[in-house]
Design a protein around this motif. Structure first.
Motif, PDB file in Angstrom:
ATOM      1  N   SER A 161      41.597  37.226  50.657  1.00 57.26           N
ATOM      2  CA  SER A 161      42.382  37.535  49.396  1.00 57.26           C
ATOM      3  C   SER A 161      42.244  38.723  48.707  1.00 57.26           C
ATOM      4  CB  SER A 161      41.359  36.560  48.228  1.00 57.26           C
ATOM      5  OG  SER A 161      41.660  35.176  48.808  1.00 57.26           O
ATOM      6  N   VAL A 162      43.204  39.094  48.074  1.00 62.51           N
ATOM      7  CA  VAL A 162      43.413  40.464  47.556  1.00 62.51           C
ATOM      8  C   VAL A 162      43.286  40.733  46.200  1.00 62.51           C
ATOM      9  CG1 VAL A 162      45.278  42.467  47.556  1.00 62.51           C
ATOM     10  CG2 VAL A 162      45.417  40.811  49.340  1.00 62.51           C
ATOM     11  N   LEU A 205      37.047  48.785  43.246  1.00 61.16           N
ATOM     12  CA  LEU A 205      36.616  47.280  43.292  1.00 61.16           C
ATOM     13  C   LEU A 205      36.022  46.996  44.583  1.00 61.16           C
ATOM     14  CD1 LEU A 205      39.983  45.360  42.296  1.00 61.16           C
ATOM     15  CD2 LEU A 205      37.907  45.918  40.748  1.00 61.16           C
ATOM     16  N   LYS A 206      34.992  45.954  44.392  1.00 57.17           N
ATOM     17  CA  LYS A 206      34.096  45.749  45.746  1.00 57.17           C
ATOM     18  C   LYS A 206      34.038  44.018  45.794  1.00 57.17           C
ATOM     19  CE  LYS A 206      33.156  47.355  48.879  1.00 57.17           C
ATOM     20  NZ  LYS A 206      33.896  47.353  50.345  1.00 57.17           N
ATOM     21  N   ALA A 207      35.038  43.405  46.570  1.00 55.74           N
ATOM     22  CA  ALA A 207      35.020  42.019  46.508  1.00 55.74           C
ATOM     23  C   ALA A 207      33.664  41.216  47.127  1.00 55.74           C
ATOM     24  CB  ALA A 207      36.200  41.449  47.356  1.00 55.74           C
ATOM     25  N   VAL A 208      32.998  40.313  46.363  1.00 62.11           N
ATOM     26  CA  VAL A 208      31.603  39.692  46.842  1.00 62.11           C
ATOM     27  C   VAL A 208      32.074  38.272  46.768  1.00 62.11           C
ATOM     28  CG1 VAL A 208      30.137  41.696  46.453  1.00 62.11           C
ATOM     29  CG2 VAL A 208      30.828  40.014  44.700  1.00 62.11           C
ATOM     30  N   PRO A 209      31.141  37.451  47.553  1.00 58.74           N
ATOM     31  CA  PRO A 209      31.335  36.052  47.304  1.00 58.74           C
ATOM     32  C   PRO A 209      31.393  35.548  45.712  1.00 58.74           C
ATOM     33  CG  PRO A 209      29.756  36.608  49.005  1.00 58.74           C
ATOM     34  CD  PRO A 209      29.897  37.645  48.507  1.00 58.74           C
ATOM     35  N   GLY A 210      32.199  34.774  45.520  1.00 60.21           N
ATOM     36  CA  GLY A 210      32.603  34.317  44.119  1.00 60.21           C
ATOM     37  C   GLY A 210      33.052  35.074  43.057  1.00 60.21           C
ATOM     38  N   GLY A 211      33.506  36.523  43.385  1.00 57.53           N
ATOM     39  CA  GLY A 211      34.051  37.412  42.391  1.00 57.53           C
ATOM     40  C   GLY A 211      34.092  38.652  43.020  1.00 57.53           C
ATOM     41  N   VAL A 212      33.946  39.861  41.991  1.00 56.23           N
ATOM     42  CA  VAL A 212      34.238  41.061  42.587  1.00 56.23           C
ATOM     43  C   VAL A 212      33.446  42.121  41.426  1.00 56.23           C
ATOM     44  CG1 VAL A 212      36.159  41.250  41.117  1.00 56.23           C
ATOM     45  CG2 VAL A 212      36.200  42.875  42.945  1.00 56.23           C
ATOM     46  N   TYR A 213      33.239  43.277  42.046  1.00 55.46           N
ATOM     47  CA  TYR A 213      32.340  44.453  41.367  1.00 55.46           C
ATOM     48  C   TYR A 213      33.430  45.287  41.003  1.00 55.46           C
ATOM     49  CZ  TYR A 213      27.540  42.975  41.972  1.00 55.46           C
ATOM     50  OH  TYR A 213      26.362  42.298  42.034  1.00 55.46           O
ATOM     51  N   ASP A 217      33.128  53.961  34.296  1.00 53.62           N
ATOM     52  CA  ASP A 217      32.101  54.302  33.741  1.00 53.62           C
ATOM     53  C   ASP A 217      31.070  53.535  33.398  1.00 53.62           C
ATOM     54  OD1 ASP A 217      34.020  52.779  32.232  1.00 53.62           O
ATOM     55  OD2 ASP A 217      33.618  53.843  30.261  1.00 53.62           O
ATOM     56  N   GLY A 218      30.494  52.976  34.559  1.00 50.15           N
ATOM     57  CA  GLY A 218      29.685  51.887  34.606  1.00 50.15           C
ATOM     58  C   GLY A 218      29.762  51.053  35.599  1.00 50.15           C
ATOM     59  N   ILE A 219      28.973  49.872  35.698  1.00 55.78           N
ATOM     60  CA  ILE A 219      29.208  48.972  36.766  1.00 55.78           C
ATOM     61  C   ILE A 219      29.435  47.431  36.156  1.00 55.78           C
ATOM     62  CG2 ILE A 219      28.590  47.788  38.753  1.00 55.78           C
ATOM     63  CD1 ILE A 219      26.915  50.251  39.396  1.00 55.78           C
ATOM     64  N   SER A 220      30.435  46.666  36.464  1.00 54.05           N
ATOM     65  CA  SER A 220      30.744  45.379  35.882  1.00 54.05           C
ATOM     66  C   SER A 220      31.085  44.353  37.203  1.00 54.05           C
ATOM     67  CB  SER A 220      31.837  45.411  35.075  1.00 54.05           C
ATOM     68  OG  SER A 220      31.886  44.285  34.124  1.00 54.05           O
ATOM     69  N   ARG A 221      30.625  43.114  36.864  1.00 54.95           N
ATOM     70  CA  ARG A 221      30.603  41.955  37.823  1.00 54.95           C
ATOM     71  C   ARG A 221      31.448  40.946  37.235  1.00 54.95           C
ATOM     72  NH1 ARG A 221      26.600  39.284  42.329  1.00 54.95           N
ATOM     73  NH2 ARG A 221      28.258  37.740  43.081  1.00 54.95           N
ATOM     74  N   PHE A 222      32.603  40.374  38.047  1.00 59.61           N
ATOM     75  CA  PHE A 222      33.199  39.385  37.677  1.00 59.61           C
ATOM     76  C   PHE A 222      32.964  38.102  38.446  1.00 59.61           C
ATOM     77  CE2 PHE A 222      37.303  36.999  38.183  1.00 59.61           C
ATOM     78  CZ  PHE A 222      37.586  36.483  37.027  1.00 59.61           C
ATOM     79  N   ASP A 223      32.609  37.105  37.979  1.00 58.79           N
ATOM     80  CA  ASP A 223      32.137  35.817  38.628  1.00 58.79           C
ATOM     81  C   ASP A 223      33.211  34.685  38.874  1.00 58.79           C
ATOM     82  OD1 ASP A 223      32.400  34.753  36.203  1.00 58.79           O
ATOM     83  OD2 ASP A 223      30.405  34.467  35.501  1.00 58.79           O
ATOM     84  N   GLY A 224      34.301  35.081  38.628  1.00 57.53           N
ATOM     85  CA  GLY A 224      35.384  34.082  38.765  1.00 57.53           C
ATOM     86  C   GLY A 224      36.052  33.441  37.428  1.00 57.53           C
TER      87      GLY A 224
END
Length: 374
Positions: A161-162, A205-213, A217-224
């Motif tokens: 998935s892209v 971006l860096k995709a990880v299982p279930g979402g993406v980082y 100006d900081g780091i955030s994570r998307f959980d879907g």
């Protein structure tokens, strides 16, 4: 005007106290960098390099009297050196890249709007797909009424998935972030997802299982479903991040960038997430900023970037690798390299880096640079 934010944007002045994180040491004195810069790449710079399935691509931009002001660059490494297949866009720049397979390559950036050959300052998102034979431009479903748009980051997850991050402005000039995902297989349709990262800008971006980082100006994570801005170690809240990678041997997430320092100007920063919290990795107390991080075939971190302090680097390149005692040190300088913007490691354990060649004047490199490390 839709502003394109460069990697390594301005940070706030703040001190840094790092926590030691042990890494496996490499053999002292080893370098083994080889200059494989593309010939005939004057007035060009490479912004990213990625590799998968035996395919290694580098992307960037060139500028000359005919480009108004930029033209995209995408090159494939072959047995005969770098090859540059025709581009579908004659204007614009490519800033981020993901390679999932030899026939699944995506590059993201921004196309410049011109009228009668004159660049007007407006930008439009530029997304390109390599299908194994040719590059094709892909249209994203920005909301109706979008006047300007840009893309800054793209990645693929383990399923193919892209994920694409960017932003757009409506006719009134109000800016909105945008996150798109294209699921592997099926109809190939794009879905517009929540994009409120809590960051002002996103570099990668860096995709990880279930979402993406997302880093910027900081780091955030998307959980879907929603985004959560990550809590940084003490005194690192002002850090700017341009690179992010997963350490395959431990599934740790590492990010690299810099922080403002009243004495050094900018000081390199690396943090890692061990599954419960983010911790700082000790870096040298010297002038430098990091643009990307990767792990070699043995799982050792390699971070690349730039330094404008001649006492640190005469040519501007800045590379951190584990020293004899495991701590990250600046002991290697790829021959011919100037500023470095990206790094990646292929399936054989070779590390690639790209940027601009040595000899930059006023921050502008004379031509594109590429190097490889065994």
């Amino acid at each position: 005007m839709f502003l394109f934010l460069p990697r390594a944007a301005t940070a706030v002045a703040i001190g840094l106290v790092a926590v030691v994180v042990a890494v496996s040491p490499a053999t002292a004195g080893t370098s083994n960098w080889r200059d494989i810069s593309p010939p005939g790449s004057e007035d060009s710079v490479l912004r990213d390099v990625e590799t998968a399935g035996g395919a290694t691509w580098a992307i960037g931009l060139r500028t000359d009297a005919t480009t108004h002001p930029f033209a995209p660059v995408a090159m494939l490494w072959t047995r005969n050196g770098w090859q540059a297949p025709p581009q579908p866009a004659d204007q614009g720049r490519l800033d981020d890249l993901t390679v999932y397979a030899p026939d699944q390559v995506w590059a993201a950036g921004t196309r410049n709007e011109t009228v009668d050959g004159t660049e007007k300052g407006h930008g439009h998102a530029l997304l390109q797909h390599w299908n194994g034979a040719a590059w094709n431009e892909v249209t994203l479903p920005f909301p109706e009424g979008t006047d300007q748009s840009a893309l800054s980051a793209v990645d693929t997850d383990t399923n193919g998935s892209v994920w694409v991050y960017g932003g757009y402005a409506d006719a009134a000039g109000e800016y909105f972030p945008a996150l798109f995902r294209r699921n592997a297989g099926g109809s190939g349709q794009w879905t517009l997802l929540p994009a409120d990262t809590g960051l002002t800008w996103v570099s990668r971006l860096k995709a990880v299982p279930g979402g993406v980082y997302a880093v910027g100006d900081g780091i955030s994570r998307f959980d879907g479903t929603s985004w959560t801005r990550q809590s940084m170690p003490p005194k690192l809240d002002g850090a700017m991040f341009d690179g992010i990678a997963i350490r395959a041997t431990t599934n740790e997430v590492w990010a690299a960038g810099y922080i403002r320092d009243e004495t050094l100007g900018r000081r390199p920063v690396i943090v890692r997430y061990d599954g419960s919290s983010w911790r700082a990795v000790r870096t040298p107390a010297e002038t430098g900023q990091l643009s990307d991080i990767t792990f070699d075939g043995s799982g050792r971190p390699i971070a690349v970037g730039e330094s404008w302090d001649p006492a640190v680097s005469q040519n501007g390149n800045y590379v951190l690798t584990p020293g004899p005692r495991g701590s990250l040190t600046h002991d290697e300088e790829p021959p011919g390299a100037g500023y470095l913007y990206a790094a990646a490691t292929d399936s054989t354990g070779r590390t690639w880096t790209v940027g601009g060649r040595a000899g930059a004047e006023n921050g502008i490199s004379p031509s594109a640079y590429a190097g490889i490390r065994r």
